[in-house]
Design a protein around this motif. Structure first.
Motif, mmCIF file in Angstrom:
data_model
loop_
_atom_site.group_PDB
_atom_site.id
_atom_site.type_symbol
_atom_site.label_atom_id
_atom_site.label_comp_id
_atom_site.label_asym_id
_atom_site.label_seq_id
_atom_site.Cartn_x
_atom_site.Cartn_y
_atom_site.Cartn_z
ATOM 1 N N UNK A 136 0.827 -1.214 0.000
ATOM 2 C CA UNK A 136 0.000 0.000 0.000
ATOM 3 C C UNK A 136 0.859 1.261 0.000
ATOM 4 N N UNK A 137 1.927 1.231 0.777
ATOM 5 C CA UNK A 137 2.803 2.404 0.865
ATOM 6 C C UNK A 137 3.428 2.721 -0.489
ATOM 7 N N UNK A 138 3.928 1.690 -1.163
ATOM 8 C CA UNK A 138 4.585 1.912 -2.450
ATOM 9 C C UNK A 138 3.573 2.221 -3.553
ATOM 10 N N UNK A 139 2.382 1.640 -3.464
ATOM 11 C CA UNK A 139 1.340 1.965 -4.436
ATOM 12 C C UNK A 139 0.932 3.433 -4.305
ATOM 13 N N UNK A 140 0.825 3.898 -3.075
ATOM 14 C CA UNK A 140 0.492 5.310 -2.849
ATOM 15 C C UNK A 140 1.601 6.221 -3.394
ATOM 16 N N UNK A 141 2.840 5.760 -3.269
ATOM 17 C CA UNK A 141 3.977 6.522 -3.777
ATOM 18 C C UNK A 141 3.925 6.620 -5.304
#
Length: 253
Positions: A136-141
């Motif tokens: 989720x963190x990298x997708x948001x990035x």
């Protein structure tokens, strides 16, 4: 769910469908309940065998205490009855110990071994959750760079973010797939695992109480005095007690 360690900013894109997440939560909750039930059953079985052991030891001690009672020296018939009781209690204790040993090997130990698997399972779920949070963190990035103006530096950062996301996404998907496949298998295996234990428990109880019926039937034949009923014995005791109450040393002032 209670095992989610923290929350982060959510990406706009839904990376795990609600159906998949519901399926995962349902299967994991079933295993959590199974873990609780297994621990409770293990604890209750230990208490049961401890109580059985304490009961048989107490019964044997009572018979031994009666043998040392001075009344046995004065009444031969009573001595013979107590000796029969002492023999019966020792036989009972021996059969009870056999039952306890059997239950320990076939029920309590398997329950303990089964419970030892859950920590590894829970750790696998935590690793899956950590992988999901990283995903989720990298997708948001990635989404953040996709929303920016498409300049050269931004495109480079977007490419780097996508490259960073790819192995993390694959890692999560692999962990998620494995758990969704294996959790139901683990849950369904409980029947095949526990059925032999519970059958052994029933057999151990049947053997024990069959032997107890024989022991106490023999004891009844040995100590039955004139076929007195419980009510007749109660009346006999009450009559003797009334005689004692009539003595001056126990009379009310």
């Amino acid at each position: 769910m209670s095992w989610i360690p923290f929350k982060i900013g959510q990406p706009k894109k839904q990376i795990v469908s609600k159906t998949v997440e519901r399926d995962f939560e349902r299967e994991y909750e079933k295993l959590q309940k199974l873990e609780d039930q297994t621990k409770k059953l293990h604890k209750d079985m230990k208490k049961s065998t401890e109580a059985d052991t304490a009961m048989s030891k107490a019964a044997t001690k009572i018979a031994g205490d009666l043998l040392s009672n001075p009344l046995c020296e004065q009444d031969q018939a009573f001595l013979e009855s107590v000796m029969s009781l002492d023999t019966a209690m020792k036989r009972m204790e021996a059969f009870n110990q056999e039952k306890v040993n059997q239950i320990q090997k076939t029920v309590i130990d398997p329950l303990k071994k089964y419970s030892s698997v859950f920590p590894s399972l829970n750790m696998a779920v935590k690793r899956r959750e950590q992988a999901l949070q990283d995903y989720k963190r990298l997708q948001a990035k990635v989404e953040k760079y996709e929303e920016k103006e498409k300049t050269g530096p931004i495109m480079v950062k977007l490419h780097q973010a996508k490259e960073e996301l790819r192995p993390v996404r694959e890692d999560f998907e692999a962990k998620n797939k494995q758990l969704l496949e294996e959790m139901p298998k683990f849950y369904n295996s409980r029947i095949d695992y526990f059925q032999p234990s519970f059958e052994a428990l029933i057999r151990a109880q049947v053997v024990y109480f069959t032997e107890m019926h024989k022991i106490f039937s023999d004891l009844t034949d040995q100590i039955d005095q004139g076929g007195l009923t419980d009510q007749e014995r109660e009346q006999q005791n009450e009559s003797k007690l009334n005689e004692l109450r009539a003595l001056s040393i126990v009379a009310d002032d």
